[in-house]
Design a protein around this motif. Structure first.
Motif, PDB file in Angstrom:
ATOM      1  N   GLN A  27      -5.770 -28.600  27.705  1.00 29.93           N
ATOM      2  CA  GLN A  27      -6.497 -27.537  26.886  1.00 29.93           C
ATOM      3  C   GLN A  27      -5.614 -26.979  25.950  1.00 29.93           C
ATOM      4  OE1 GLN A  27      -9.713 -26.688  27.505  1.00 29.93           O
ATOM      5  NE2 GLN A  27      -9.703 -28.149  29.104  1.00 29.93           N
ATOM      6  N   LEU A  28      -4.314 -26.882  25.969  1.00 25.09           N
ATOM      7  CA  LEU A  28      -3.360 -26.455  25.018  1.00 25.09           C
ATOM      8  C   LEU A  28      -3.630 -27.420  23.842  1.00 25.09           C
ATOM      9  CD1 LEU A  28      -0.253 -25.170  26.728  1.00 25.09           C
ATOM     10  CD2 LEU A  28      -1.819 -23.981  25.086  1.00 25.09           C
ATOM     11  N   LYS A  63     -15.224 -33.760  25.879  1.00 23.47           N
ATOM     12  CA  LYS A  63     -14.122 -34.214  26.617  1.00 23.47           C
ATOM     13  C   LYS A  63     -13.396 -33.024  27.226  1.00 23.47           C
ATOM     14  CE  LYS A  63     -13.786 -38.720  24.288  1.00 23.47           C
ATOM     15  NZ  LYS A  63     -12.804 -39.683  23.560  1.00 23.47           N
ATOM     16  N   ALA A  64     -13.212 -32.194  26.351  1.00 23.81           N
ATOM     17  CA  ALA A  64     -12.549 -31.033  26.733  1.00 23.81           C
ATOM     18  C   ALA A  64     -13.223 -30.203  27.823  1.00 23.81           C
ATOM     19  CB  ALA A  64     -12.230 -29.919  25.595  1.00 23.81           C
ATOM     20  N   ASN A 114      -9.543 -22.074  28.282  1.00 26.65           N
ATOM     21  CA  ASN A 114     -10.905 -22.617  28.083  1.00 26.65           C
ATOM     22  C   ASN A 114     -11.765 -21.866  27.178  1.00 26.65           C
ATOM     23  OD1 ASN A 114     -13.254 -24.560  29.081  1.00 26.65           O
ATOM     24  ND2 ASN A 114     -13.902 -22.694  29.682  1.00 26.65           N
ATOM     25  N   ALA A 115     -11.666 -20.358  27.629  1.00 30.03           N
ATOM     26  CA  ALA A 115     -12.586 -19.565  26.817  1.00 30.03           C
ATOM     27  C   ALA A 115     -12.155 -19.312  25.347  1.00 30.03           C
ATOM     28  CB  ALA A 115     -12.371 -17.848  27.528  1.00 30.03           C
ATOM     29  N   ALA A 116     -10.816 -19.576  25.182  1.00 28.38           N
ATOM     30  CA  ALA A 116     -10.152 -19.516  23.837  1.00 28.38           C
ATOM     31  C   ALA A 116     -10.640 -20.938  23.168  1.00 28.38           C
ATOM     32  CB  ALA A 116      -8.716 -19.534  23.754  1.00 28.38           C
ATOM     33  N   ARG A 117     -10.535 -21.673  23.862  1.00 28.68           N
ATOM     34  CA  ARG A 117     -11.042 -23.294  22.987  1.00 28.68           C
ATOM     35  C   ARG A 117     -12.431 -23.041  22.620  1.00 28.68           C
ATOM     36  NH1 ARG A 117     -14.043 -26.740  24.914  1.00 28.68           N
ATOM     37  NH2 ARG A 117     -13.885 -26.277  26.813  1.00 28.68           N
ATOM     38  N   ASP A 177      -4.579 -18.818  33.898  1.00 24.11           N
ATOM     39  CA  ASP A 177      -4.148 -19.627  32.638  1.00 24.11           C
ATOM     40  C   ASP A 177      -5.148 -20.436  32.186  1.00 24.11           C
ATOM     41  OD1 ASP A 177      -2.129 -18.034  32.396  1.00 24.11           O
ATOM     42  OD2 ASP A 177      -0.649 -19.571  33.487  1.00 24.11           O
ATOM     43  N   LEU A 178      -5.799 -21.482  33.036  1.00 23.27           N
ATOM     44  CA  LEU A 178      -6.751 -22.335  32.891  1.00 23.27           C
ATOM     45  C   LEU A 178      -7.944 -21.697  32.337  1.00 23.27           C
ATOM     46  CD1 LEU A 178      -7.238 -25.463  32.578  1.00 23.27           C
ATOM     47  CD2 LEU A 178      -8.128 -25.105  34.977  1.00 23.27           C
TER      48      LEU A 178
END
Length: 492
Positions: free
Chosen positions: A236-237, A210-211, A180-183, A175-176
Motif C-alpha cells: 500500500q505504501l 490491484k491495490a 488503504n483509506a489514504a490510497r 496501519d493497513l
C-alpha cells in the motif's frame, strides 16, 4: 453582523402562548434560565462580530442555549432543532418572547455555535455559574475574598483531582486500514485533477483494482500473521507513493485549483501519514512521535490508559478539578502527557478562585510524586493516601489506614462525575470532528453537569418546602388524608 439584545429574563406573563395557558414557574427549563449569566455571555459573544457587515447572527443566548439543550437531552443537532420548535419551555429558555412553530435556525448552525464558544470562554461561563450557585448556597464563609492576606485564612476545603480520556468517534485505527483509506483518497484527487481534461489526454494510471485486491486479501483474513501485514503495508505504501508522485506532476501543471479545500487539506495529511508509515515500516516499529491515526481528525493521538476494557483510547485527555460537587475543566490536551504535572497548577487555580489553599488534595497514585508531596507539605496541604516510608505500628498505624481509606471514599466523587459524563452525557463518544468543536462539547458537558447539580438542589428544596406546607395544613392525626405531589423533576 451582530446586534446586541436585551438579555433580561422574561416574566411568565410576558411569554405569549397562542394556544392559551401560561408557563409553569417550577419547570426545570425556567429554573435553569435563571442560573445562567446571560448578560455576561452576551457581552463576550458579541465581540466576535462586526456591527455593520454580513448576515445577522443568532444571539448568544440562542447559541449557548442550543448547545446546553442538545447536551442535556442527549439529542442530535437535527433533533435539537425539532425539540426547540415543539417545546415552548425550550423557546423561553432561549429568550424568545412568544411561541413559534418555525425553526429558529438550520441544524448545521450547531457546528458554528460550537466554533464560536472556545475553551476559555466556556471556562469563564462555568466559573460564573458555579460562583453564583455557591453564593446562593450560603458558602460565602467558605470562599474568602481576594483582598485578604495570603497568610489568612487557613487552608479550607477538599480538592479532588483526576484526568480521563474522552474517546472520539473513530474506528479502531490500524496501519493497513489507514493506508488503504489514504490510497483511495489520492485516487479521488487524481480523478478530480484529470476531470477537466477527459478526452484530450490519457488518464494517469493508479492500479486501483490491484491495490484494492491486495488490501482485501489480508483485511478479510481473521488473524493474518505479522509478516503478511508487514508485506501488505509495504504494497500500500508503494501504491500511495506512486499516486503522490502523479499528484505532484499534475500540480506542477497548475491543476491543484481543481481540488476542493477539503481534499487539499486531506492531501497535506496524507503526505505526513506516508512519511510516518514509511519510517515505521523501515524500522519495523509501531511508534513514532505525533502519530496520525485518522485522516479526518489528524489531531487525535493514541492515549495509553492501561485499563482492561480499553488499554488504548483515541481522543482528548481532560484534567478536571472537583470542589463541593462542582467540576472545573483545567486542561484539554490531544497529546499523551503525564497528568501529575498539572497538580500544582490546579492547586494554584483553587487558591485564585477561593482565596486560600485546600486543606486536603485527593488524588490517585500517579499524582503522589515527590515534587507534588514537597509542594503540598510546604503549603500545609494534606495529600491523600498513605505517607512515604514504612507503615507505622500500633494505634497510629491504624489511624493512618483509616484516614487513607476515607480518602479513597472521598475520591469516589470525581470518578462518579466521569461516569455521569460518559453514561448520561456525551463524554463516552465525542461526535464532533474538529479539535475546537470537540473541546466545546467537552466543556459544555461539564457545564451541564454543574447545572444539573444546581437544579437538583433547587428542586429538592422546593419539594421539601412543599411537603412542609402540606404538614402544616394537614397535621398528623387530623383525620384528613394527605396526598403526595408529583415530583417536580418529572414536570416540563
Amino acid at each position: 453582523m451582530y446586534r446586541k439584545e436585551d438579555s433580561h429574563q422574561l416574566q411568565f406573563a410576558d411569554f405569549y402562548l397562542p394556544f392559551g395557558g401560561r408557563l409553569r414557574r417550577d419547570n426545570r427549563w425556567v429554573i435553569l434560565a435563571q442560573q445562567i449569566p446571560w448578560p455576561d455571555i452576551e457581552k463576550a459573544y458579541g465581540q466576535q462580530f462586526c456591527e455593520d457587515n454580513g448576515a445577522m447572527a443568532k444571539s448568544a443566548r440562542i447559541a449557548l442555549g442550543a448547545l446546553i439543550i442538545k447536551e442535556r437531552l442527549g439529542a442530535t443537532d437535527r433533533e435539537t432543532v425539532e425539540q426547540i420548535r415543539e417545546n415552548p419551555y425550550l423557546q423561553y429558555f432561549l429568550g424568545l418572547s412568544e411561541y413559534t412553530d418555525e425553526e429558529l435556525f438550520h441544524p448545521s448552525m450547531m457546528t458554528h455555535f460550537r466554533k464560536r464558544f472556545d475553551q476559555d470562554t466556556l471556562a469563564q461561563i462555568n466559573e460564573r455559574i458555579v460562583a453564583k450557585a455557591m453564593e446562593s448556597d450560603d458558602t460565602k464563609a467558605d470562599t474568602a475574598s481576594d483582598d485578604r492576606d495570603d497568610d489568612s485564612p487557613s487552608n479550607q476545603g477538599k480538592l479532588l483531582v483526576d484526568a480521563t480520556c474522552t474517546p472520539a468517534d473513530v474506528a479502531f485505527p490500524t496501519d493497513l486500514n489507514l493506508l488503504n483509506a489514504a490510497r483511495e483518497k489520492t485516487e479521488e484527487m487524481i480523478d478530480g485533477m484529470h476531470a477537466p481534461f477527459v478526452g484530450t489526454e490519457p488518464k494517469p494510471r493508479t492500479y486501483r483494482e490491484k491495490a484494492r485486491k491486495a488490501y482485501l486479501a489480508v483485511a478479510k483474513q481473521k488473524k493474518p500473521g505479522v509478516k503478511k501485514i508487514h508485506k501488505a503495508i509495504g504494497q500500500q505504501l508503494r501504491y500511495l507513493r506512486r499516486n503522490l508522485g502523479t499528484i505532484d506532476h499534475l500540480a506542477s501543471q497548475g491543476r491543484l485549483i481543481y481540488l476542493s479545500p477539503r481534499l487539499y487539506r486531506l492531501l497535506l495529511v496524507i503526505q505526513e501519514v506516508v512519511r510516518q508509515q514509511q519510517a515505521m515500516y523501515a524500522c519495523r516499529t509501531h511508534r513514532i512521535s505525533d502519530r496520525i491515526v485518522s485522516l479526518y481528525q489528524p489531531h487525535l493521538r493514541p492515549i495509553v490508559r492501561g485499563k482492561a476494557q480499553s488499554p488504548v483510547e483515541f481522543g482528548a485527555k481532560v484534567s478536571v478539578s472537583l470542589v463541593q460537587g462542582f467540576s472545573f475543566v483545567e486542561k484539554i490536551g490531544w497529546d499523551a502527557y503525564n497528568e501529575s504535572c498539572d497538580l500544582i497548577e490546579q492547586i494554584e487555580r483553587y487558591r485564585q478562585r477561593f482565596g486560600f489553599y485546600p486543606e486536603s488534595v485527593h488524588v490517585d497514585k500517579l499524582y503522589r510524586t515527590r515534587d507534588n508531596r514537597r509542594y503540598c507539605q510546604a503549603n500545609g496541604i494534606r495529600m491523600s493516601g498513605p505517607p512515604l516510608g514504612r507503615p507505622s505500628e500500633g494505634s497510629e498505624g491504624v489511624l493512618q489506614q483509616q484516614l487513607a481509606h476515607q480518602d479513597e471514599i472521598d475520591r469516589i466523587a470525581i470518578e462518579g462525575k466521569f461516569g455521569q459524563g460518559k453514561r448520561r452525557f456525551s463524554l463516552a463518544r465525542i461526535m464532533a470532528k474538529l479539535a475546537v468543536t470537540a473541546e466545546a462539547v467537552v466543556m459544555v458537558s461539564f457545564l451541564v453537569m454543574n447545572l444539573e447539580k444546581i437544579l437538583s438542589g433547587i428542586l429538592s428544596f422546593l419539594f421539601g418546602l412543599w411537603q412542609w406546607m402540606l404538614e402544616q395544613r394537614f397535621p398528623a392525626g387530623s383525620g384528613r388524608q394527605t396526598w403526595m405531589p408529583v415530583p417536580l423533576s418529572a414536570t416540563g
